[in-house]
Motif scaffolding. Sequence first.
Motif, PDB file in Angstrom:
ATOM      1  N   ASP A  73    -168.359   9.490 -17.367  1.00 53.94           N
ATOM      2  CA  ASP A  73    -167.301   9.275 -19.026  1.00 53.94           C
ATOM      3  C   ASP A  73    -165.968   8.536 -18.051  1.00 53.94           C
ATOM      4  O   ASP A  73    -165.671   7.512 -19.050  1.00 53.94           O
ATOM      5  N   ARG A  99    -166.519   4.762 -17.154  1.00 54.25           N
ATOM      6  CA  ARG A  99    -166.758   4.051 -17.832  1.00 54.25           C
ATOM      7  C   ARG A  99    -165.637   3.938 -18.864  1.00 54.25           C
ATOM      8  O   ARG A  99    -165.323   2.622 -19.509  1.00 54.25           O
ATOM      9  N   LEU A 100    -164.867   4.443 -19.104  1.00 53.05           N
ATOM     10  CA  LEU A 100    -163.762   4.543 -19.872  1.00 53.05           C
ATOM     11  C   LEU A 100    -162.810   3.998 -18.716  1.00 53.05           C
ATOM     12  O   LEU A 100    -161.786   2.459 -20.031  1.00 53.05           O
ATOM     13  N   ASN A 101    -162.056   4.390 -18.231  1.00 52.32           N
ATOM     14  CA  ASN A 101    -162.265   3.314 -17.637  1.00 52.32           C
ATOM     15  C   ASN A 101    -161.840   1.500 -17.099  1.00 52.32           C
ATOM     16  O   ASN A 101    -161.267   0.899 -17.092  1.00 52.32           O
ATOM     17  N   ARG A 120    -163.681   0.449 -19.260  1.00 50.96           N
ATOM     18  CA  ARG A 120    -163.570  -0.576 -20.271  1.00 50.96           C
ATOM     19  C   ARG A 120    -161.711  -1.068 -20.302  1.00 50.96           C
ATOM     20  O   ARG A 120    -161.974  -1.702 -20.842  1.00 50.96           O
ATOM     21  N   ASP A 151    -153.584   7.238 -24.687  1.00 51.74           N
ATOM     22  CA  ASP A 151    -154.393   7.763 -26.002  1.00 51.74           C
ATOM     23  C   ASP A 151    -155.549   6.315 -25.286  1.00 51.74           C
ATOM     24  O   ASP A 151    -155.576   5.187 -25.775  1.00 51.74           O
ATOM     25  N   TYR A 152    -156.328   7.057 -24.512  1.00 52.29           N
ATOM     26  CA  TYR A 152    -157.437   5.908 -23.673  1.00 52.29           C
ATOM     27  C   TYR A 152    -158.325   5.184 -24.589  1.00 52.29           C
ATOM     28  O   TYR A 152    -158.906   4.625 -24.199  1.00 52.29           O
ATOM     29  N   GLU A 153    -158.578   6.193 -24.672  1.00 53.26           N
ATOM     30  CA  GLU A 153    -160.038   6.009 -25.983  1.00 53.26           C
ATOM     31  C   GLU A 153    -159.523   4.651 -27.138  1.00 53.26           C
ATOM     32  O   GLU A 153    -160.556   3.715 -26.623  1.00 53.26           O
ATOM     33  N   THR A 154    -159.001   4.256 -27.636  1.00 55.68           N
ATOM     34  CA  THR A 154    -157.816   3.139 -28.228  1.00 55.68           C
ATOM     35  C   THR A 154    -157.636   2.447 -27.526  1.00 55.68           C
ATOM     36  O   THR A 154    -157.523   1.411 -28.205  1.00 55.68           O
ATOM     37  N   SER A 155    -156.906   2.208 -26.366  1.00 58.04           N
ATOM     38  CA  SER A 155    -156.217   0.921 -25.612  1.00 58.04           C
ATOM     39  C   SER A 155    -157.659   0.111 -25.336  1.00 58.04           C
ATOM     40  O   SER A 155    -156.748  -1.264 -25.639  1.00 58.04           O
ATOM     41  N   ASP A 182    -159.490  -1.207 -28.211  1.00 61.22           N
ATOM     42  CA  ASP A 182    -159.432  -2.263 -28.771  1.00 61.22           C
ATOM     43  C   ASP A 182    -158.467  -2.751 -29.244  1.00 61.22           C
ATOM     44  O   ASP A 182    -157.847  -4.287 -29.342  1.00 61.22           O
TER      45      ASP A 182
END
Length: 718
Positions: free
Chosen positions: A167, A170-172, A174, A210-214, A216
């Motif tokens: 996970d 995948r986040l990094n 993105r 806030d890595y999830e929003t970066s 976008d």
Amino acid sequence: MKLVQDLPEIFEQFEEQRQKAFLEIKEYKDRGKAVVGMYCAYFPPELAIAAGAIPVALCSFSNETIPSAEKYMPKSMCPLVKSSYGFAVEDKCPLFHFADLVIGETTCDGKKKMYEMMAESKPVFIMELPNSQSERAHRFWKEEIIRTKEFLEEFFHVVITEQKLRDAVRLNNRIRMSLKRLCEVMKLDPAPIPGENIQKIVLGCKYRFDYETSPDVIDDVRDKILEEYRNGNRLEKRPRILITGCPVNGDSMKVIRTIENQGGVVVATENCSGVRALSTMVEEDTEDIYGAIAQKYLSTGCSIMTPNDNRIDLLGEIIDEYHVDGVVEVVLQGCHATGAESFYIRKFVNEEKHLPYICITTDYSQGDTGQMNTRLAAFIEMIENDSQEKELLDINYCYKIMLTGLTGNRCMHEIMREISEYSGVAFCIYDENGMEQFAFGKEKSVCTKENEIVRYPDGDGVKLAGYVTAGKKKTIVEKLLDILVKGYQMQEHSREKQKKEIPDFMWIIGEKSIDLKRIYEYLETNKNFQGKLHYPEQKSVFLSGIHGQKDRNQIIKYLKGIENLEGKILIGNGFADATQKEENYKIQKDIMEFVQKKKTRMSIHLTEQYYHELAVSYIGREMAKGSLYAEALEKIKKEDEEKGRDLYETLYWYLRMKRNVSQTAAKLKIHRNTLLPRIARLNEIIDIDEKDGIECERLFLVMEVEQYTTCRHNHSVI
């Protein structure tokens, strides 16, 4: 981070993100979140994310803390190391202050010793980085990543499951992909925004927790930049600069600002904080996730690797994809690995990419700002001037290849191959049936009908094709094709001429009118001469109706029999097309100038004896040589005349021997110790050792041109 409409405000927000992170990190700590500090791009932050911690880049780019570090470290040490340690001992970096753990790695010697000293005040875990990128090194690095994962589990009392790690990957990926797409807007020409603004976003993202929003947010910024570009809001045409070498951030951003203040634009950075770190992703769907992480991070092209082929490969890709005009390498004082490797980078950029290169050795102080301004201003100006002349100069060298090939009776495909290898442009020859006969530099994946430019050199259906591939301008491909077409036609014409041997028309040019009248009367009364004579005008006689080389040879024989000519006579080459009369006359007049300058007692001269001088003269005019190096060369000649130093001859052989000192000394028949002071003086006058390969070739050609156009026998260097 809220995205606002105005781009300058967006860039400003990203630039201020590090200061905001100082406050945010305390809030995360208050909520019980672990913090892992890091300094290097070799550490996989996915490990920290999977452990539930926040990976943060620690402060290391300010001159402010260096004096404190120099109390414990040598002043000769790299400023990045001193700055990093200074922040630690002064406790001026909130990120370091709140970090539970610092991850270090065995990169350079300075960092390794710094981590030892840092461990006295903060827990430090060292990853043992291999110094190569071999298969064995990859296996070792995978083991180190697993060892680090196990340490983090023990240190933070957590379990890093494979799913958590995937996970995090995948986040990094993105985030990395969105930053890569952002950087790629600088492939646009002209560039949409200053490169400093791209750096603000890339560096600012390191402090967005806030890595999830970066992803976008970054994509929104990219879309806004492209929207502004489509609306015409973009930079004017500027020299496109690639920065390579040591990391650029904080106080070392002065290099980027200086380049862009002097009229350039930094389209890419090939270092730890730029395109290099964003160029590859971690493979997500592999069974061996630790192996994939090891593969990605070990591939970083840092100068501590030996050999460092990855860096060269990536550098070449960036130069081509971002249409780079010049390369600036930043070497921090005391960074011996990057300083040593700059030799190979310069060689690659100059000799393989044929681009200008400059190395800036600097630190985090402002003490060298004036010198840097001067050097980079000159570098940008050189690129601007070179960009105006580059097409002409490249074309001239290709003309030289063509002329040399034709006079040496080489096949057209051999000449085309050499032009392709020099220019990097792909070419192909097709026969009348459309079948490919010869192809050079042509890869089917990039050479397609869409980027193909076609020329038909004759009416028989033969086709010459050139391809506008990445980094190649359409105008250059078109001009090179025109040279090839002319060469093809000249070669075919020569073959036909050799078959027919009918030069129907011919000029005879003389210095003295009285000589031409004698020649006219001699041929007019010669019963064996069957051609038609036109009464001499403007010191020339025009002949028509002659038949083949045999007639011309007979005329040469007749004229050599005339005694006591008062001036020199030039017998022109034959030509079959009457429409070429005036053009051929101009050529013969040009050649006559060479004849008049030549010190010889011979009266009769033939055009073919001066083809080389004519070619060199033509190239000289095309190069506008009067504007190139004239002042410096005149200064060298004047010093030779006044002091008898033989600098001009030394410069000629130094260039001809590709700046090899031993070979130059051998050619001049002098000792090496005699040669070195001359080279030092030449560097004072013309900076010969600072010039790239193309510039030296250009200067050498100018000197050769000068030999033939001025006949400087007092410098017998040819």
